[in-house]
Write an enzyme that holds these catalytic residues in place. Structure first.
Site, PDB file in Angstrom:
ATOM      1  N   SER A 103      10.222  13.491  37.310  1.00 21.01           N
ATOM      2  CA  SER A 103      11.374  12.385  37.386  1.00 21.01           C
ATOM      3  C   SER A 103      11.779  12.214  35.978  1.00 21.01           C
ATOM      4  O   SER A 103      10.811  12.542  34.978  1.00 21.01           O
ATOM      5  CB  SER A 103      10.957  11.421  37.972  1.00 21.01           C
ATOM      6  OG  SER A 103      11.520  10.196  37.683  1.00 21.01           O
ATOM      7  N   GLU A 122       7.074  13.919  33.676  1.00 21.74           N
ATOM      8  CA  GLU A 122       7.855  13.192  33.083  1.00 21.74           C
ATOM      9  C   GLU A 122       8.694  13.455  32.239  1.00 21.74           C
ATOM     10  O   GLU A 122       8.444  13.941  31.106  1.00 21.74           O
ATOM     11  CB  GLU A 122       7.206  11.752  32.936  1.00 21.74           C
ATOM     12  CG  GLU A 122       6.440  10.900  33.840  1.00 21.74           C
ATOM     13  CD  GLU A 122       5.763   9.790  33.454  1.00 21.74           C
ATOM     14  OE1 GLU A 122       5.319   8.917  34.105  1.00 21.74           O
ATOM     15  OE2 GLU A 122       5.534   9.589  32.024  1.00 21.74           O
ATOM     16  N   CYS A 123       9.987  13.152  32.629  1.00 24.09           N
ATOM     17  CA  CYS A 123      11.231  13.493  31.532  1.00 24.09           C
ATOM     18  C   CYS A 123      11.203  14.856  30.895  1.00 24.09           C
ATOM     19  O   CYS A 123      11.635  15.782  31.521  1.00 24.09           O
ATOM     20  CB  CYS A 123      11.071  12.295  30.434  1.00 24.09           C
ATOM     21  SG  CYS A 123      12.714  12.019  29.515  1.00 24.09           S
ATOM     22  N   GLY A 124      10.752  15.025  29.820  1.00 23.85           N
ATOM     23  CA  GLY A 124      10.540  16.203  29.227  1.00 23.85           C
ATOM     24  C   GLY A 124       9.636  17.292  30.169  1.00 23.85           C
ATOM     25  O   GLY A 124      10.144  18.456  30.403  1.00 23.85           O
ATOM     26  N   LEU A 134       9.889  17.179  33.248  1.00 25.32           N
ATOM     27  CA  LEU A 134      10.816  17.617  34.374  1.00 25.32           C
ATOM     28  C   LEU A 134      11.831  18.999  33.824  1.00 25.32           C
ATOM     29  O   LEU A 134      11.828  19.602  34.474  1.00 25.32           O
ATOM     30  CB  LEU A 134      11.834  16.350  34.719  1.00 25.32           C
ATOM     31  CG  LEU A 134      12.898  16.618  35.531  1.00 25.32           C
ATOM     32  CD1 LEU A 134      12.705  17.099  36.803  1.00 25.32           C
ATOM     33  CD2 LEU A 134      13.928  15.245  35.441  1.00 25.32           C
TER      34      LEU A 134
END
Length: 527
Positions: free
Chosen positions: A506, A416-418, A420
């Site tokens: 994502s 998730e986020c970081g 990704l």
């Protein structure tokens, strides 16, 4: 688990910047110093404030988010997090009535109503005196249209200029029948540095974070009536506590009917071709080594899964080739959970749900550990600030290569986020894991908001077509935005994220308590 006897109080404000984080964190720490068992909570999806709450109380900071978790889970999650505590202190988000732009859902007022908790309003009174009465009257009488009653029960004055100013503001509050529980003087801001997404995390700030929490506690203890605040608190509503074992059991029907995404290989669409990242400049020499001595259960100060009191978050020693470690012959599947300063964005309930689903959750620090935990069968890479530690992440080529090999084997990988960003070929020009055929870079644009998203592609987390509530909060861009098999789509946005093999990556954050079926599905794929 016995009945939860904790009482609760919500610390809110008319707007962001009023001082509620200072007051809430200082209140938690000041009460904790006196021997009160304090359960800390934060309204909304924020990861950073709960890290400071953990330092203040010695318990994991937890979130209460109506949008991500659903209104029916708010009170049970509060009862779960407050088990064994005397008082639950809930820090609000933004202004008291501010929530999702479309409908106001998820406001501090809604959470307070769900808990039946009184609200203490922190008001920055610079530049006003009797006008405070009108402001308090408006907040006290406004009907936000949520089920239950929102009770503004007291006020804490912040940034008062003098004793006379305090007296005038106290009289204004009394005009509308609200007691003043404290008055904090104007002073230089406490030394908690901020960056592009808010405060620097407690895990990164280290000793300075502890000093900042101590300063908040000193300030609140000197200027707030702690006994009066405790006297206002009301018992949490009766009912069962949230139970990760029961949540996973209830999700078993979903697993029985939803197809599991097939394991992929390095050649799957969207996965970067080739052997993964090379050694790169500054890489540790030699073979993949044993994990560093820093590996261990993720502490509450890191604000991520596990935390104080979380079950089955362990640290077996030794390095291993991750690609061959998923046969389950030595017991429960090991789910490696990244933590530390670069990946501190997680929720305590995540590790609890994974453990309930049969996984052994082991934390590691990608800044220091040169190998994944022994017998790693699946990998969770939460959000955080990898862009602030890009040099050290790039230099740890041994771990980057092992992450790439694990992903190439088809093992479940949830990023998730970081996380990704870490799976991309590079971040701001520095080599990363090379799992995804994509590049990442910082941008000046803040992307922020809740998303009602639909899973475009089946993965170890979600079957295609699954609908979730999620949150996006970053200043980065990934090119391409979506892989050949996108992760998500939502109204008004282009498809986003990458699903390839066992990888689901994502920018969107979900709260595991809101999607227990995804956790059960992920753990099953690991086994």
């Amino acid at each position: 688990m016995g009945a939860v006897t904790a009482r609760s109080v919500v610390i809110a404000a008319p707007a962001s910047g009023s001082g509620k984080t200072t007051v809430a964190t200082g209140l938690m720490a000041a009460l904790h110093r006196r021997g009160t068992r304090v359960a800390p909570f934060k309204v909304g999806p924020d990861y950073i404030d709960p890290g400071y709450h953990g330092l203040a109380t010695g318990r994991p900071g937890r979130n209460l988010d109506v949008v991500l978790q659903g209104p029916d889970r708010i009170a049970p999650l509060a009862r779960h997090g407050a088990a064994g505590a005397d008082i639950a202190v809930v820090e609000g988000v933004m202004g008291l009535f501010d929530g999702r732009v479309a409908d106001g859902a998820g406001s501090t007022a809604q959470v307070a109503a769900e808990l039946g908790a009184p609200v203490v309003l922190v008001v920055d009174v610079r530049g006003q005196s009797r006008s405070l009465a009108a402001l308090l009257h408006g907040f006290r009488s406004f009907d936000p249209g949520v089920p239950g009653r929102v009770q503004v029960a007291g006020v804490i004055l912040n940034r008062v200029g003098s004793e006379r100013h305090t007296e005038v503001c106290r009289a204004a509050a009394e005009e509308v029948g609200l007691p003043v529980l404290g008055a904090l003087p104007r002073r230089a801001e406490l030394a908690v540095p901020s960056r592009h997404l808010g405060l620097v995390t407690a895990a990164e700030h280290g000793a300075a974070a502890i000093a900042a929490v101590d300063a908040m506690a000193d300030l609140v203890a000197a200027h707030v009536d702690l006994d009066a605040v405790r006297a206002l608190a009301r018992p949490l509503p009766d009912g069962p506590a949230w139970d990760p074992v029961a949540e996973i059991a209830a999700a078993s029907g979903e697993l029985a009917t939803a197809p599991t995404a097939p394991r992929g290989t390095l050649g799957a669409p969207g996965l970067a071709p080739g052997p993964g990242p090379g050694p790169g400049p500054g890489a540790p020499g030699g073979t993949l080594g044993a994990p560093s001595a820093t590996r261990g259960p993720l502490g509450a100060s890191e604000g991520a899964g596990g935390g104080v009191g979380a079950p089955d978050v362990r640290t077996p020693g030794g390095g291993v080739s991750a690609a061959g470690a998923r046969d389950g012959a030595r017991g429960r599947p090991v789910v490696a959970l990244a933590g530390g300063p670069a990946f501190g964005f997680g929720y305590a309930e995540h590790a609890e749900l994974l453990a309930a689903a049969g996984a052994e959750v082991v934390t590691f620090d990608p800044l220091r550990d040169t190998a994944l935990p022994e017998r790693t069968a699946a990998l969770v890479l939460p959000g955080g600030f990898p862009e602030e530690h890009v040099g050290a992440l790039g230099e740890n080529a041994a771990l980057r290569a092992e992450v790439a090999r694990l992903a190439a084997s088809g093992a479940p990988v949830h990023a998730e986020c970081g996380g990704l960003l870490y799976l991309c070929r590079e971040l701001d020009g520095t080599p990363m894991c090379g799992v995804l055929d994509a590049t990442a870079a910082m941008t000046p644009r803040l992307t922020l908001g809740y998303r009602e998203a639909v899973a475009v592609s089946g993965s170890p987390l979600f079957p295609a077509g699954a609908r979730v509530a999620a949150h996006e909060f970053h200043r980065c861009a990934v090119t391409p935005r979506a892989g050949a098999a996108p992760a998500w789509a939502w109204r008004g946005g282009e498809p986003e994220g990458h699903v390839a093999g066992g990888v689901h990556a994502s920018f969107l954050h979900t709260h595991p308590a809101g999607v227990p079926g995804a956790v059960a599905r992920f753990a099953a794929a690991a086994g």
